[in-house]
Motif scaffolding. Structure first.
Motif, PDB file in Angstrom:
ATOM      1  N   VAL A 281     -18.610 -19.154  31.402  1.00 54.10           N
ATOM      2  CA  VAL A 281     -18.295 -19.036  29.979  1.00 54.10           C
ATOM      3  C   VAL A 281     -19.480 -18.365  29.304  1.00 54.10           C
ATOM      4  N   GLY A 282     -19.225 -17.228  28.668  1.00 56.08           N
ATOM      5  CA  GLY A 282     -20.306 -16.488  28.039  1.00 56.08           C
ATOM      6  C   GLY A 282     -19.859 -15.838  26.755  1.00 56.08           C
ATOM      7  N   ALA A 283     -20.422 -14.666  26.470  1.00 51.40           N
ATOM      8  CA  ALA A 283     -20.053 -13.973  25.241  1.00 51.40           C
ATOM      9  C   ALA A 283     -19.893 -12.476  25.432  1.00 51.40           C
ATOM     10  N   ASN A 284     -20.411 -11.914  26.513  1.00 46.60           N
ATOM     11  CA  ASN A 284     -20.213 -10.481  26.744  1.00 46.60           C
ATOM     12  C   ASN A 284     -18.836 -10.191  27.311  1.00 46.60           C
ATOM     13  N   GLY A 285     -18.322 -11.098  28.132  1.00 42.25           N
ATOM     14  CA  GLY A 285     -16.928 -11.040  28.490  1.00 42.25           C
ATOM     15  C   GLY A 285     -16.576 -10.310  29.767  1.00 42.25           C
ATOM     16  N   TRP A 286     -15.254 -10.272  30.018  1.00 40.90           N
ATOM     17  CA  TRP A 286     -14.773  -9.899  31.338  1.00 40.90           C
ATOM     18  C   TRP A 286     -14.621  -8.407  31.574  1.00 40.90           C
ATOM     19  N   THR A 287     -14.526  -7.583  30.528  1.00 39.46           N
ATOM     20  CA  THR A 287     -14.378  -6.147  30.808  1.00 39.46           C
ATOM     21  C   THR A 287     -15.676  -5.546  31.335  1.00 39.46           C
ATOM     22  N   THR A 288     -16.812  -6.131  30.965  1.00 40.96           N
ATOM     23  CA  THR A 288     -18.090  -5.653  31.490  1.00 40.96           C
ATOM     24  C   THR A 288     -18.700  -6.608  32.509  1.00 40.96           C
ATOM     25  N   ASN A 289     -18.043  -7.750  32.769  1.00 42.16           N
ATOM     26  CA  ASN A 289     -18.517  -8.705  33.780  1.00 42.16           C
ATOM     27  C   ASN A 289     -19.972  -9.121  33.528  1.00 42.16           C
ATOM     28  N   TRP A 290     -20.226  -9.626  32.315  1.00 40.61           N
ATOM     29  CA  TRP A 290     -21.586  -9.984  31.933  1.00 40.61           C
ATOM     30  C   TRP A 290     -21.597 -11.320  31.202  1.00 40.61           C
ATOM     31  N   LYS A 291     -22.663 -12.056  31.375  1.00 42.85           N
ATOM     32  CA  LYS A 291     -22.903 -13.256  30.571  1.00 42.85           C
ATOM     33  C   LYS A 291     -24.403 -13.412  30.374  1.00 42.85           C
ATOM     34  N   CYS A 292     -24.812 -13.638  29.122  1.00 42.82           N
ATOM     35  CA  CYS A 292     -26.216 -13.888  28.806  1.00 42.82           C
ATOM     36  C   CYS A 292     -26.428 -15.392  28.653  1.00 42.82           C
ATOM     37  N   LEU A 293     -27.303 -15.951  29.480  1.00 43.59           N
ATOM     38  CA  LEU A 293     -27.603 -17.376  29.357  1.00 43.59           C
ATOM     39  C   LEU A 293     -28.505 -17.644  28.163  1.00 43.59           C
TER      40      LEU A 293
END
Length: 802
Positions: A281-293
């Motif tokens: 669960v993050g905020a950058n999301g699934w189209t770029t496959n990124w999450k910032c902790l």
């Protein structure tokens, strides 16, 4: 249900015919129509099952033997659906049953041999086009957004099968619940070469691995998962389908002064988009496959979404971060990504996806983990879960506490100077270093939140320790820049950072820094708060900006990367609504109307462009950047937390509103840990109601019910009023006043009641007043007082000490 053996067609409908299936078994078997409130949402491809191997593609539309049908009152069975080749074939049966308003479809598939499959359709749903649904709300709290399946075979694969497809224009929604005992379920969503919106379910013995690095989303490839083995066995899947009235099911209630529809759609799209997969669960999301902790607002998003699926997934996410993103010394890695191109060399874990970003060691991952864990506990209420994060949260805090080489109570970054050209926080191409005010403000919030968690866990020593550390930080942080603190008396703002050589940087009115200092309670000086917020509002209004920029004036050229130049560009002056919740929280105690203005601005912007951008240009105020940030929804999460005052606690529901008169008459439902609350808000009083109690008050309060009503004045645990009725009738209480050693209330319901008040001072003598009749009341050594009374009508009570 109806069956036409001559035409080999079957029609299945829910009782109100809001959901109707038409099935054809003339050659094989497929669902040819799925009518949702009278409209067929399927393409000509329909719905079918199937699989593919390197030897070919096979599906249920062509069966090698004749299909057999059996029908009873509300059940129908379709058997002998056989397809495949010499190496592997399947024999399927489809069973349909009406259960209430649901159509239950049970698929039983028998594999003939052990084999490796490239793909499976268990089943495959082929919707007419990408405009049939706006998207699908997933049962892990996330969502698939149809507009981002832009190209043929753009595909999003996720390890869960439940979904609610919705169309806000028609108000129609289709909910599919997927169940398979002992097996793993996954799904992928894609655009076909026929412009169809395709949902494909997978049922496998082992959890599917992503095919391309750790990608959940891939462009122009439908094969998002790796091939997988099947055994010679029977595999079952149950699909529960039902029509959902979207406007009712996802209603945000009656919200005067607020665009409730925009709130609903913003939270169901941008707000959910940051969920990449189960445990991510993050905020950058699934189209770029990124999450910032290094973002501290994921649990807060869950509070506003009010979705138990998101909350469960957030707990799992924090578990994974504890287990895989934390190093032995307590350092929390800053990011998750599908591949290693963004890493500090050697830090990317190709199995888990966690790593350090090449821009520098972003130290707010320490505070982000702790803040999210503490706020998640208030949502899940699970003390065992919190206990499992005790050691790791302490390690995360202690890692940063140790970074105070000069003993001044301000915690230091891993870079010492702008000359290193490295970042230390979320603004990752601004060279903030050494003593960073933004990180330290978050640290203050994290320390206090975690101290409260330590108290719940019974570790008062640790709670006192973290509270003491926070107080020292507060004292030194608020000193003038000339005395080693961050306050600039000349500029009347908090500066951003100090290099190790003592040079001060970032006096260009950096909004997330100054907002964070106020929002986390680090600055409680009313004069300073006024000076900061007046400047920001004056300058925002002068530029007619719809939201706050990251900074008002330019950083110095040597303080930022080349991509931030010339001003205003990117993190040097553009608008990043991600940090909106800090602005709302800062303003709400100063001027509620200003806070509300920016919330409404965000909702208006959503109606214009869907808020699916990374940032907004300072010059044009148009969306910029391909990386969508779910954090753009945080101004609306602040509407719930800081304006409506939704403050869940681990053992109660809490209300701490700050509403202006324009929001009078606000009413909405809120579900916390399977209890449904009806919230009513006006400037002159608040009400919380369940099927077991109603509590009214003009001040903040919390309430819960367990063998009786518990009322928490000010939503704190210092004083607690407990009311138990002899009958099971709902209890009604108006909390009139509570201050130190004085509590008064009115009973709005009738019954024989036992009253218990906790948190009184046993050294004082107390009076009990019932309808103006006064008597002494005994206080135990534990600070408790109790009495019983038969309330035959509305009655007033007061307990006070002298």
């Amino acid at each position: 249900m109806s069956h036409d053996p001559a035409l080999k067609k079957i029609t299945i409908s829910d009782p109100e015919q809001k959901l109707v299936l038409q099935l054809d078994y003339s050659n094989g078997c497929k669902i040819t129509q799925l009518n949702v409130k009278g409209k067929n949402v399927l393409s000509a491809s329909g719905i079918f099952t199937g699989f593919s191997t390197k030897g070919g593609l096979f599906n249920s539309t062509i069966s090698v033997e004749e299909v057999k049908v059996e029908k009873s009152d509300n059940k129908i069975s379709i058997k002998n659906i056989i397809y495949g080749d010499q190496s592997i074939n399947v024999n399927e049966s489809w069973n349909f049953e009406l259960v209430g308003n649901k159509i239950v479809w049970k698929i039983s598939r028998k594999y003939s041999n052990l084999a490796k499959l490239e793909e499976t359709a268990f089943p495959q749903w082929n919707f007419a086009n990408l405009s049939i649904w706006k998207g699908g709300i997933l049962d892990n709290g996330g969502m698939v957004w149809c507009k981002y399946l832009r190209g043929v075979n753009d595909t999003y694969g996720i390890h869960t099968g439940g979904v609610t497809f919705w169309n806000p224009d028609t108000g129609n929604a289709l909910r599919i619940k997927a169940i398979s005992e002992g097996k793993h379920i996954a799904a992928k969503y894609s655009q076909s070469d026929k412009n169809e919106f395709v949902c494909t379910h997978f049922v496998t013995g082992e959890e599917l691995e992503p095919r391309y690095n750790l990608n959940r989303f891939v462009n122009q490839r439908s094969d998002v998962f790796v091939p997988f083995d099947v055994q010679k066995e029977t595999v079952n899947l149950t699909l529960e389908m039902e029509y959902v009235d979207y406007a009712v099911e996802y209603s945000r209630g009656i919200l005067p002064g607020i665009d409730a529809e925009a709130v609903r759609e913003l939270m169901n799209t941008t707000g959910r988009y940051g969920v990449v997969d189960n445990g991510i669960v993050g905020a950058n999301g699934w189209t770029t496959n990124w999450k910032c902790l290094h973002e501290p607002f994921f649990s807060q998003i869950g509070m506003a979404l009010n979705d138990g699926n998101y909350i469960r997934n957030m707990s799992l996410t924090l578990d994974r971060e504890r287990d895989y993103a934390m190093k032995e010394d307590g350092r929390v890695l800053s990011r998750w990504h599908n591949a290693g191109e963004d890493q500090i060399p050697g830090t990317f874990n190709y199995k888990t996806g966690y790593y350090e970003a090449r821009w520098g060691y972003t130290i707010d991952s320490q505070t982000g983990y702790v803040i999210n864990a503490a706020e998640q506990f208030d949502l899940c209420g699970d003390k065992e879960w919190l206990q499992s994060h005790k050691a790791s949260c302490e390690k995360a805090l202690d890692w940063l506490i140790k970074r105070d080489s000069n003993g001044n109570g301000i915690f230091e970054m891993m870079n010492n100077s702008i000359k290193e050209e490295k970042a230390s926080d979320w603004l990752d191409i601004v060279w903030a270093s050494f003593e960073n005010a933004f990180v330290n403000a978050q640290m203050y919030g994290a320390l206090n939140l975690w101290a409260d968690c330590e108290r719940v866990l019974g570790d008062q020593e640790k709670a006192d320790y973290y509270t003491t550390v926070a107080l020292k930080l507060k004292e030194n942080f608020n000193k003038s820049i000339h005395d080693g603190g961050f306050w600039s008396p000349e500029k009347k703002q908090y500066v951003y950072w100090r290099d190790k050589d003592g040079s001060v940087h970032g006096d260009n009115l950096v909004t997330p820094v100054n907002f964070a200092v106020i929002a986390f309670g680090l600055c409680d000086n009313k004069k300073r708060i006024s000076q900061i917020l007046e400047q920001i509002e004056k300058r925002t209004t002068a530029e007619n900006l719809f939201h706050w920029p990251l900074c008002f004036d330019s950083f110095k050229r040597e303080e930022v990367s080349a991509g931030n130049w010339p001003f205003p560009t990117y993190e040097n002056g553009d608008i990043f609504p991600t940090w909106g919740y800090l602005g709302v929280r800062a303003y709400v105690g100063y001027d509620k109307h200003i806070a509300l203005k920016y919330i409404r601005n965000i909702l208006a912007q959503y109606k214009k462009d869907g808020l699916s951008s990374q940032r907004y240009s300072r010059k044009t105020q148009e969306g910029q950047g391909s990386d969508i940030l779910a954090g753009i929804c945080t101004s609306v999460t602040a509407l719930y937390r800081d304006v409506y005052g939704i403050r869940p606690k681990w053992n109660r529901m809490g209300l701490e509103p700050n509403i202006p008169e324009i929001l009078n008459g606000t009413e909405f439902n809120y579900t916390l840990r399977n209890t449904d609350y009806r919230i009513k808000l006006n400037v002159d009083g608040y009400e919380m109601q369940t099927d077991k109690f109603t509590v009214k008050c003009r001040e903040n309060f919390g309430a819960s019910f367990e063998e009786g009503l518990m009322v928490y004045p000010q939503n704190k645990e210092k004083t607690i009023l407990k009311v138990c009725g002899k009958s099971s009738l709902p209890i009604g209480v108006t909390l009139k006043h509570c201050s130190e050693n004085d509590i008064s209330w009115k009973m709005d319901s009738t019954d024989d009641y036992q009253f218990v008040i906790e948190g009184l001072n046993p050294a004082l003598k107390y009076k009990l007043v019932i309808q103006d009749k006064s008597t002494n009341i005994e206080i135990g050594k534990d600070g408790k007082a109790s009495f019983t009374h038969n309330c035959k009508a509305s009655m007033n009570f007061r307990v006070y000490g002298k």
